[in-house]
Design a protein around this motif. Structure first.
Motif, PDB file in Angstrom:
ATOM      1  N   THR A 266       2.719  -8.126  -6.353  1.00 11.60           N
ATOM      2  CA  THR A 266       2.773  -8.687  -5.618  1.00 11.60           C
ATOM      3  C   THR A 266       3.992  -9.004  -4.385  1.00 11.60           C
ATOM      4  N   MET A 269       2.501 -11.716   2.316  1.00  6.51           N
ATOM      5  CA  MET A 269       1.668 -11.048   3.175  1.00  6.51           C
ATOM      6  C   MET A 269       2.394 -11.397   5.237  1.00  6.51           C
ATOM      7  N   PHE A 273      -1.677 -12.844   9.146  1.00 10.76           N
ATOM      8  CA  PHE A 273      -2.397 -12.031   8.160  1.00 10.76           C
ATOM      9  C   PHE A 273      -3.858 -13.092   7.847  1.00 10.76           C
ATOM     10  N   PRO A 275      -7.312 -12.777   5.655  1.00 12.64           N
ATOM     11  CA  PRO A 275      -8.283 -12.494   4.980  1.00 12.64           C
ATOM     12  C   PRO A 275      -9.516 -11.925   5.388  1.00 12.64           C
ATOM     13  N   SER A 283     -12.024  -3.796  -4.343  1.00 17.17           N
ATOM     14  CA  SER A 283     -10.924  -3.453  -4.585  1.00 17.17           C
ATOM     15  C   SER A 283      -9.629  -3.980  -5.288  1.00 17.17           C
ATOM     16  N   ILE A 285      -6.866  -4.656  -4.567  1.00 16.18           N
ATOM     17  CA  ILE A 285      -5.654  -6.065  -4.307  1.00 16.18           C
ATOM     18  C   ILE A 285      -6.088  -6.795  -3.777  1.00 16.18           C
ATOM     19  N   PHE A 287      -6.192 -11.156  -2.360  1.00 16.46           N
ATOM     20  CA  PHE A 287      -5.391 -12.005  -1.299  1.00 16.46           C
ATOM     21  C   PHE A 287      -5.010 -13.405  -1.740  1.00 16.46           C
ATOM     22  N   TYR A 295      -0.294 -16.345   2.600  1.00 17.06           N
ATOM     23  CA  TYR A 295      -1.823 -15.326   1.144  1.00 17.06           C
ATOM     24  C   TYR A 295      -0.469 -14.704   0.709  1.00 17.06           C
ATOM     25  N   ALA A 297      -0.735 -10.915  -1.424  1.00 13.67           N
ATOM     26  CA  ALA A 297      -0.982  -9.146  -1.688  1.00 13.67           C
ATOM     27  C   ALA A 297      -1.129  -9.055  -3.116  1.00 13.67           C
ATOM     28  N   MET A 395      -1.966  -0.865  -6.786  1.00 17.04           N
ATOM     29  CA  MET A 395      -0.383  -1.148  -5.559  1.00 17.04           C
ATOM     30  C   MET A 395       0.104  -0.129  -5.165  1.00 17.04           C
ATOM     31  N   ARG A 399       2.100   1.902  -0.358  1.00 12.10           N
ATOM     32  CA  ARG A 399       1.604   0.806   0.483  1.00 12.10           C
ATOM     33  C   ARG A 399       2.514  -0.415   0.442  1.00 12.10           C
ATOM     34  N   ALA A 403       4.382  -1.396   3.635  1.00 10.33           N
ATOM     35  CA  ALA A 403       4.546  -3.215   4.177  1.00 10.33           C
ATOM     36  C   ALA A 403       6.269  -3.508   3.978  1.00 10.33           C
TER      37      ALA A 403
END
Length: 464
Positions: A266, A269, A273, A275, A283, A285, A287, A295, A297, A395, A399, A403
């Motif tokens: 995790t 975010m 952000f 959701p 998905s 992932i 939130f 949140y 991720a 994840m 990604r 981030a």
């Protein structure tokens, strides 16, 4: 004289209690006890239930092991616990150490809600999907299969919500968005249950808890408890996952990898952000609500240390059938030793014996088998790598790079005791990996209370 914050975590397998010194934010004392509270599924419905009375007994014993002198100087109490699960009680008699009318705890691991049953439920107005083991899904199951059961109770909540209700003598359940979102049918953006949708499906609305912000107080202790004075502030119960992250997430560029019974990766975010408007069941992932409007991720795999435990149980069972006795602990140590000698393997293991929430029909598989890679070292090495590769598929490292994640904080009991897993973490992910600051929900919930009471506006920061 120092003052302390008591942090309690009501976990799936154990209770932990810590005393956090409020000025230095250092842990002054800590105790942990196994609950041994699992109840066998005698009806064959894939139930995963726990004996609530045994959990409460363990909680009291655990707190009782802490210094009486320090407990007398506790200035607030924070409680976290296993999310998703549900417990039923009666407001007039349930919130008492004498037990009262209290159900068993139906945990997050409960499997009674089949995919066909879940597909028959109304669609939630939430960005989070509903899965088996989620509180609202379990209540729907009781509505269909055992409606008379629900008539015996007036309140429902998680096990940590019940502990807070009991300490404060509340006649209702107060629940934070962290736990409400884990039940399903809760819109985190609006901060409300899907009342109209649930009402239209005949859901018993009186069982829905009243929601309060994460990090806020639920009340005050109604009486002395293990020397803690009556009138001590008690925070509304929080999710164990969020508290574990809070205990070790120190920068926006950090991600937290926790491998214990299950596995999670995790990161926080950005503050702005929002959701998605609807569930994205396919998905990998999700939130999760954190604090305020922030949140996390989360790639939350159902397959972590439990996969290794299942492998050990399988080997132990085979050995008993062959007339050989070896403890699971000894076998585990030998497995890891063999894998450390086997630095790599071309054997491939997909470890998803429990499926995944985004892919519930996934099964485990072993491929690329040859006569040269069947040793215990090969299999254990491939299994450990498979756990990490499965999490990385959920994840992807790219990604994380997108981030801005530069460092991964590794934590969890399975990671702590397994050097092979740690080696595979560093092979699968390109970010630097830091160990030593173990994610700890009991410490995290105490830190939340410490930060909240120490701030002027009552808001909790995203990272410490």
């Amino acid at each position: 004289m120092h003052s302390y914050i008591l942090g309690l975590d009501v976990g799936t397998t154990s209770i932990k209690a810590v005393l956090l010194e409020s000025d230095s934010k250092s842990v002054a004392a800590s105790q942990s006890l196994a609950t041994a509270s699992d109840i066998a599924d005698t009806n064959g419905i894939k139930a995963k239930e726990q004996d609530t009375a045994r959990i409460l007994d363990t909680l009291n014993r655990c707190v009782g092991l802490l210094s009486k002198d320090k407990l007398q100087h506790v200035c607030s109490i924070g409680v976290s616990g296993q999310m998703h699960g549900v417990l039923f009680w009666n407001a007039k008699s349930g919130c008492d150490w004498s037990r009262g009318d209290l159900s068993q705890l139906i945990t997050w691991q409960d499997g009674r809600c089949s995919n066909s049953f879940l597909s028959s439920l109304p669609k939630p107005n939430s960005h989070l999907s509903v899965a088996t083991g989620f509180g609202c899904a379990t209540i729907f199951w009781y509505m269909k299969h055992r409606p008379e059961f629900l008539k015996d109770f007036t309140v429902a909540g998680t096990i940590q919500d019940y502990v807070v209700s009991m300490l404060c003598g509340l006649d209702r359940c107060l629940m934070t968005p962290q736990n409400a979102a884990s039940w399903g049918f809760y819109n985190t953006s609006a901060g409300q249950w899907n009342v109209d949708i649930l009402n239209g499906a005949g859901f018993p609305l009186h069982l829905l808890p009243q929601c309060v912000p994460s990090g806020e107080l639920a009340g005050h202790t109604r009486s002395d408890w293990h020397g803690i004075p009556a009138g001590t502030p008690v925070g509304a119960a929080l999710g164990d996952f969020q508290c574990a992250v809070y205990s070790c997430l120190s920068a926006q560029t950090d991600a937290v990898l926790n491998i214990s019974t299950s596995a999670q990766l995790t990161f926080a975010m950005p503050a702005d952000f929002k959701p998605p408007d609807s569930p994205q069941p396919e998905s990998s992932i999700a939130f999760f609500p954190y604090f305020g409007s922030s949140y996390l991720a989360v790639a939350a795999s159902l397959n972590g240390g439990n996969v290794l435990a299942t492998f050990v149980e399988m080997l132990t069972g085979w050995m008993k059938e062959l007339g050989v006795e070896l403890s699971e602990q000894s076998l585990y140590e030998k497995m890891i030793g063999c894998a450390l000698e086997q630095e790599s393997s071309d054997l491939t293991v997909s470890p998803t014996i429990l499926g995944e929430r985004h892919d519930p029909f996934a099964l485990a598989k072993v491929t690329n088998i040859s006569a040269c890679n069947l040793s215990l070292g090969h299999v254990t090495r491939a299994l450990c790598r498979g756990i990490l590769e499965n999490l990385a598929s959920m994840m992807p490292p790219e990604r994380l790079r997108q981030a801005g994640i530069k460092s991964i904080v590794g934590s969890g009991s399975a990671l702590a005791r397994n050097e092979v897993l740690r080696q595979e973490v560093e092979r699968v992910f390109s970010q630097s990996v830091v160990y030593g600051q173990n994610a700890d929900s009991a410490v995290g919930v105490a830190l939340v209370l410490c930060d909240r009471l120490g701030s002027t506006d009552g808001a909790s920061p995203v990272v410490k």
